[in-house]
Write a protein that holds these residues in place. Structure first.
Motif, PDB file in Angstrom:
ATOM      1  N   UNK A  27     -10.093 -59.290  -5.247  1.00 23.52           N
ATOM      2  CA  UNK A  27     -10.467 -58.646  -3.978  1.00 23.52           C
ATOM      3  C   UNK A  27      -9.629 -57.393  -3.750  1.00 23.52           C
ATOM      4  N   UNK A  28      -8.334 -57.483  -4.040  1.00 26.62           N
ATOM      5  CA  UNK A  28      -7.452 -56.330  -3.838  1.00 26.62           C
ATOM      6  C   UNK A  28      -7.829 -55.187  -4.778  1.00 26.62           C
ATOM      7  N   UNK A  29      -8.391 -55.535  -5.930  1.00 25.81           N
ATOM      8  CA  UNK A  29      -8.794 -54.486  -6.884  1.00 25.81           C
ATOM      9  C   UNK A  29     -10.106 -53.835  -6.462  1.00 25.81           C
ATOM     10  N   UNK A  30     -10.687 -54.337  -5.384  1.00 29.07           N
ATOM     11  CA  UNK A  30     -11.895 -53.692  -4.872  1.00 29.07           C
ATOM     12  C   UNK A  30     -13.172 -54.409  -5.225  1.00 29.07           C
ATOM     13  N   UNK A  31     -13.080 -55.578  -5.796  1.00 27.83           N
ATOM     14  CA  UNK A  31     -14.300 -56.314  -6.122  1.00 27.83           C
ATOM     15  C   UNK A  31     -14.691 -57.207  -4.953  1.00 27.83           C
ATOM     16  N   UNK A  78      -9.153 -58.773   2.776  1.00 30.20           N
ATOM     17  CA  UNK A  78     -10.340 -57.914   2.698  1.00 30.20           C
ATOM     18  C   UNK A  78     -11.061 -58.136   1.379  1.00 30.20           C
ATOM     19  N   UNK A  79     -12.370 -58.129   1.412  1.00 34.30           N
ATOM     20  CA  UNK A  79     -13.242 -58.290   0.243  1.00 34.30           C
ATOM     21  C   UNK A  79     -13.316 -59.718  -0.285  1.00 34.30           C
ATOM     22  N   UNK A 118     -19.298 -59.194  -6.636  1.00 39.12           N
ATOM     23  CA  UNK A 118     -19.045 -58.739  -8.001  1.00 39.12           C
ATOM     24  C   UNK A 118     -18.529 -59.885  -8.855  1.00 39.12           C
ATOM     25  N   UNK A 249     -12.697 -50.070 -17.014  1.00 39.22           N
ATOM     26  CA  UNK A 249     -12.824 -49.935 -15.551  1.00 39.22           C
ATOM     27  C   UNK A 249     -12.271 -48.600 -15.088  1.00 39.22           C
TER      28      UNK A 249
ATOM     29  N   UNK B   1     -23.072 -59.475   5.339  1.00 35.24           N
ATOM     30  CA  UNK B   1     -22.137 -58.587   6.017  1.00 35.24           C
ATOM     31  C   UNK B   1     -22.455 -58.545   7.511  1.00 35.24           C
ATOM     32  N   UNK B  65      -5.671 -46.592   0.104  1.00 34.85           N
ATOM     33  CA  UNK B  65      -6.834 -47.464   0.033  1.00 34.85           C
ATOM     34  C   UNK B  65      -8.079 -46.602   0.034  1.00 34.85           C
ATOM     35  N   UNK B  78     -12.708 -52.249   1.843  1.00 32.72           N
ATOM     36  CA  UNK B  78     -11.465 -51.578   1.444  1.00 32.72           C
ATOM     37  C   UNK B  78     -11.119 -51.922  -0.003  1.00 32.72           C
ATOM     38  N   UNK B  79     -10.571 -50.966  -0.703  1.00 31.51           N
ATOM     39  CA  UNK B  79     -10.217 -51.150  -2.104  1.00 31.51           C
ATOM     40  C   UNK B  79      -8.855 -50.536  -2.346  1.00 31.51           C
ATOM     41  N   UNK B  80      -8.034 -51.235  -3.087  1.00 31.31           N
ATOM     42  CA  UNK B  80      -6.739 -50.677  -3.420  1.00 31.31           C
ATOM     43  C   UNK B  80      -6.956 -49.533  -4.413  1.00 31.31           C
ATOM     44  N   UNK B  92     -13.498 -48.558  -9.292  1.00 27.39           N
ATOM     45  CA  UNK B  92     -13.516 -49.871  -9.946  1.00 27.39           C
ATOM     46  C   UNK B  92     -14.960 -50.328 -10.171  1.00 27.39           C
ATOM     47  N   UNK B  93     -15.178 -51.003 -11.310  1.00 31.49           N
ATOM     48  CA  UNK B  93     -16.525 -51.507 -11.611  1.00 31.49           C
ATOM     49  C   UNK B  93     -16.958 -52.446 -10.499  1.00 31.49           C
ATOM     50  N   UNK B  94     -18.239 -52.522 -10.260  1.00 31.94           N
ATOM     51  CA  UNK B  94     -18.747 -53.445  -9.242  1.00 31.94           C
ATOM     52  C   UNK B  94     -19.626 -52.732  -8.244  1.00 31.94           C
ATOM     53  N   UNK B  95     -19.830 -53.373  -7.089  1.00 28.63           N
ATOM     54  CA  UNK B  95     -20.777 -52.835  -6.114  1.00 28.63           C
ATOM     55  C   UNK B  95     -20.368 -51.450  -5.638  1.00 28.63           C
ATOM     56  N   UNK B  96     -19.061 -51.233  -5.454  1.00 32.12           N
ATOM     57  CA  UNK B  96     -18.589 -49.935  -4.969  1.00 32.12           C
ATOM     58  C   UNK B  96     -19.057 -48.827  -5.899  1.00 32.12           C
ATOM     59  N   UNK B  97     -18.739 -48.976  -7.191  1.00 31.36           N
ATOM     60  CA  UNK B  97     -19.106 -47.933  -8.148  1.00 31.36           C
ATOM     61  C   UNK B  97     -20.625 -47.765  -8.196  1.00 31.36           C
ATOM     62  N   UNK B 305     -23.710 -43.133 -25.505  1.00 32.67           N
ATOM     63  CA  UNK B 305     -22.593 -44.058 -25.713  1.00 32.67           C
ATOM     64  C   UNK B 305     -22.684 -45.236 -24.737  1.00 32.67           C
TER      65      UNK B 305
END
Lengths: 249, 516
Positions: A27-31, A78-79, A118, A249, B1, B65, B78-80, B92-97, B305
């Motif tokens: 979660x802290x890594x943004x997932x 968070x997350x 994620x 990543x 959400x 953040x 929020x993401x570190x 970071x890979x995932x929904x955000x990206x 690639x």
């Protein structure tokens, strides 16, 4: 969405500690992260201060019409969301057996969450059962805590064989050393054996009383002891797991 | 959400008043106030803002953040943040990206404004000490160059955690009943951007000039050309600084459109005054070609690639390195051209000419509706005639000329879209775009194959290994296959586009019938 089951045949090997802390780091890594507490003891639920109660219990939860989203609770992190445990999970095998396609049931329940999260961590109870088969079917990776002892290593061999026999050759089986006490000769010897096993993740979680204090603080370890040795070890474990799950990543 | 609510604070309401109000619901915690700096990011063409998303880097001391607010009314995620974020691919890979990339594509994420925020978090807890609802109180000050700029806005948010919507509603009701609050219609991003001297959405590469059919052609065309000049100039800095590949793309397209406008609308502007600029815009267009061609190739190789999940990618590293070096040379030459007196004189003189009303050419005083219709039909007929004369074995040069014919027609349709039925114009542009995509891809594949084959000896001479040459051979074969496949696609699509029904639709749309 990647599903990681933290599972071991043996109890008391640090499954919940791993699931709780790895979910924190993910979660802290943004997932967008979901921790599903499948253990009727509800320790992960307790650590995150969520009520260990699922409306209608495990039997209702397994119904096709029951929406998992409605049972999800946000944590203080968070997350990170949590699907709480319920004491009725002790009968999960029986409840699964009463359903069609019991082995696929957990995967079916998780499918609608694919766009919401994620990564999902499944904190599994220690057993080999119908529930384990359902977990195996749902998971992309099996994270196996291994105490460096003969019995634990034997347990790992059983897990690997179980996964292979259930036709999940594509499943990532990722053992890691847990509750390591380097003062013990037996642990040091077993660590040597594990180092030669390329399947093992490199991070090792030390045995430490500060990990047990999660129950006192009711929070994941990095929330109250972020610079402690075990917290750093869990961070390293997450980095490895992250690379295996998501690649670059 | 769960949905979050935002209130504007008008009176003297602080954390203690909010906590006292919420205490009716159960235990409340007031966290220490923090001062954070928020840098708001967007692409140059406001892709995130247009999508409804908001991306912010929040700095709290040494901690950074990333806050991502997707379209909708949920709380931001929020993401570190550890490294630098320049593109969606750096996230970071995932929904955000995934979500940011869906809006931003390959455009750079640039700072567009800054706010300094004094933030105090009030939390509604249950008896276990678990947070049910977050209520941040924020004093938001737009900044410019590190100093306050514009009015400060005070607000309060009610953010229930997932699964605790009822507690959120109760908190909102209690706050609204006990404190003087109003629903906040403000936008932190807009405040920050305005303070920085811009307006959200102030740039788009689209021509979008509203014309009326009766407007004199000379005036209408000057307005279109002035808009193109603004687009061209807006992209110079980003191109020179190499912020992302799309600055050059937009600059190049604005140049091409200008050239099309001059060529296709001759007789509208005074010929003797416009003539000297045709050569200058050709010079500018040519200056952009080498760098853009290499950009396209490198982007294609990157996509290759990714689609092959890296398989065989390393073997192409020597080729990629060589292309990157060539691209850097081409970019430096382009930057020099854009810094030259010749370029600045072109912009200056062209701007001056467009800004002055002057007698037009022989068609200058005719209504633009009639002139535009006539030129569009003429461009369509030329495209159809040239295309129908070609077959699958046509030389590359002829296919390239056809591609340029297609572009001229497309640009004309886009310049004057406001004169015609919007839906039908968009439909015809879409159909034309399909034809052009096939032609463009065909030409890119040919050009790239020529480059790969031509570089073989050099890669070998520079110590390239057999694996590199084999990979380049495989790539060249793939490009040849792609070229062949795209020719077939093109002719299949073109037959429909050049047919009588499409021609009739086009003539109906623009109100002009061409002769046989």
């Amino acid at each position: 969405m990647r599903v990681v089951a933290v599972w071991s045949i043996k109890g008391g090997v640090g499954k919940t500690a791993a699931a709780v802390n790895l979910a924190f780091f993910a979660a802290a890594a943004g997932l967008r992260t979901l921790l599903w507490d499948l253990d009727p003891q509800g320790a992960a639920t307790f650590y995150y201060r969520v009520k260990a109660k699922v409306k209608g219990g495990g039997r209702r939860l397994l119904k096709r019409s029951a929406e998992l989203q409605l049972l999800v609770r946000g944590t203080d992190i968070e997350n990170l969301d949590l699907l709480p445990a319920d004491f009725s999970y002790r009968r999960l095998d029986l409840d699964l057996d009463a359903r069609k396609q019991p082995q696929r049931r957990l995967a079916l329940k998780l499918a609608p969450l694919a766009d919401e999260y994620d990564v999902v961590f499944l904190d599994c109870p220690p057993s080999v059962s119908l529930a384990s088969e359902s977990v195996l079917r749902a998971a992309d990776a099996l994270l196996v805590p291994v105490i460096p002892t003969t019995l634990s290593l034997r347990g790992l061999a059983q897990v690997r064989s179980f996964a292979t026999k259930r036709g999940r050759r594509d499943l990532l089986v990722l053992p890691f050393l847990s509750m390591v006490d380097r003062r013990k000769t037996m642990h040091r010897d077993a660590i040597g054996l594990c180092a030669a096993d390329e399947g093992f993740l490199r991070a090792a979680i030390p045995a430490a009383s500060i990990v047990e204090k999660m129950g006192v603080h009711r929070a994941p370890l990095p929330a109250y002891a972020p610079f402690s040795e075990p917290a750093r070890a869990f961070a390293a474990l997450w980095s490895e797991l992250d690379a295996r799950l998501f690649g670059r990543r | 959400m769960p949905a979050s609510l935002c209130f504007a604070i008008a009176g003297p309401v602080g954390p203690q008043e909010v906590a006292a109000s919420l205490a009716a619901l159960g235990p409340v915690a007031v966290d220490e106030a923090r001062r954070v700096i928020r840098r708001h990011l967007d692409t140059f063409d406001w892709a995130l803002w247009r999508s409804g998303g908001r991306l912010t880097v929040e700095r709290d001391g040494n901690r950074r953040r990333l806050l991502w607010q997707p379209a909708g009314d949920g709380p931001p995620r929020a993401f570190r943040l550890t490294g630098e974020v320049r593109f969606a691919a750096d996230l970071p890979a995932g929904t955000l990206r995934r979500e940011v990339a869906a809006a931003a594509g390959r455009r750079a994420l640039l700072p567009v404004g800054e706010t300094a925020v004094q933030r105090t978090l009030v939390r509604v807890l249950d008896r276990e000490g678990k947070t049910l609802v977050r209520v941040p109180i924020e004093d938001v000050q737009p900044m410019r160059g590190g100093a306050p700029a514009g009015p400060e806005r005070r607000r309060l948010l009610v953010e229930p955690l997932t699964g605790y919507a009822r507690a959120g509603h109760r908190a909102a009701d209690v706050l609204a009943a006990t404190l003087v609050l109003a629903v906040d219609g403000g936008d932190e991003l807009a405040d920050a951007v305005v303070a920085a001297g811009r307006v959200p959405g102030d740039y788009s590469s689209k021509v979008a000039v509203r014309l009326t059919p009766g407007e004199p052609a000379e005036r209408a065309v000057r307005r279109v050309l002035a808009r193109l000049l603004r687009t061209l100039v807006a992209n110079v800095e980003g191109t020179v600084q190499d912020l992302d590949t799309e600055f050059l793309h937009d600059l190049r397209v604005a140049t091409r459109r200008t050239r099309t406008c001059l060529g296709q609308l001759e007789g509208v502007l005074p010929a003797e005054r416009v003539a000297p600029f045709a050569g200058e815009f050709r010079w500018l267009g040519d200056a952009t070609t080498p760098c853009r061609d290499l950009d396209v190739f490198l982007l294609d190789l990157d996509a290759r690639r990714v689609s092959r999940q890296g398989a065989g990618g390393a073997a192409l590293d020597p080729l990629v390195a060589r292309l990157q070096a060539d691209r850097e040379t081409a970019r430096a030459e382009l930057a020099a051209a854009l810094a030259s007196e010749r370029f600045h004189a072109l912009v200056r003189r062209w701007g001056r000419l467009l800004g002055r009303r002057a007698p037009g050419g022989e068609d200058g005083s005719r209504p633009i509706g009639a002139v535009a219709g006539e030129r569009v039909v003429r461009a369509y007929r030329r495209l159809a005639r040239h295309g129908l004369a070609l077959g699958p074995g046509a030389p590359v040069a002829a296919m390239h000329r056809l591609r340029i014919d297609g572009k001229k027609l497309r640009y004309l349709l886009e310049f004057f879209a406001s004169l015609w039925d919007a839906e039908e114009t968009a439909a015809l542009v879409r159909e034309l775009k399909l034809v052009q995509d096939a032609l463009g891809d065909y030409h890119d594949a040919w050009l790239q194959r020529e480059l790969v084959v031509g570089l073989g000896d050099e890669i070998l001479a520079a110590g390239g290994r057999a694996a590199a040459l084999l990979a380049m051979g495989e790539l060249a074969a793939d490009l040849e296959r792609r070229q062949r496949a795209r020719v077939e696609t093109f002719f299949a699509r073109f037959e429909t586009f050049a047919g009588a029904p499409t021609r009739a639709r086009l003539e109906r749309l623009v109100g002009h019938r061409g002769g046989e």
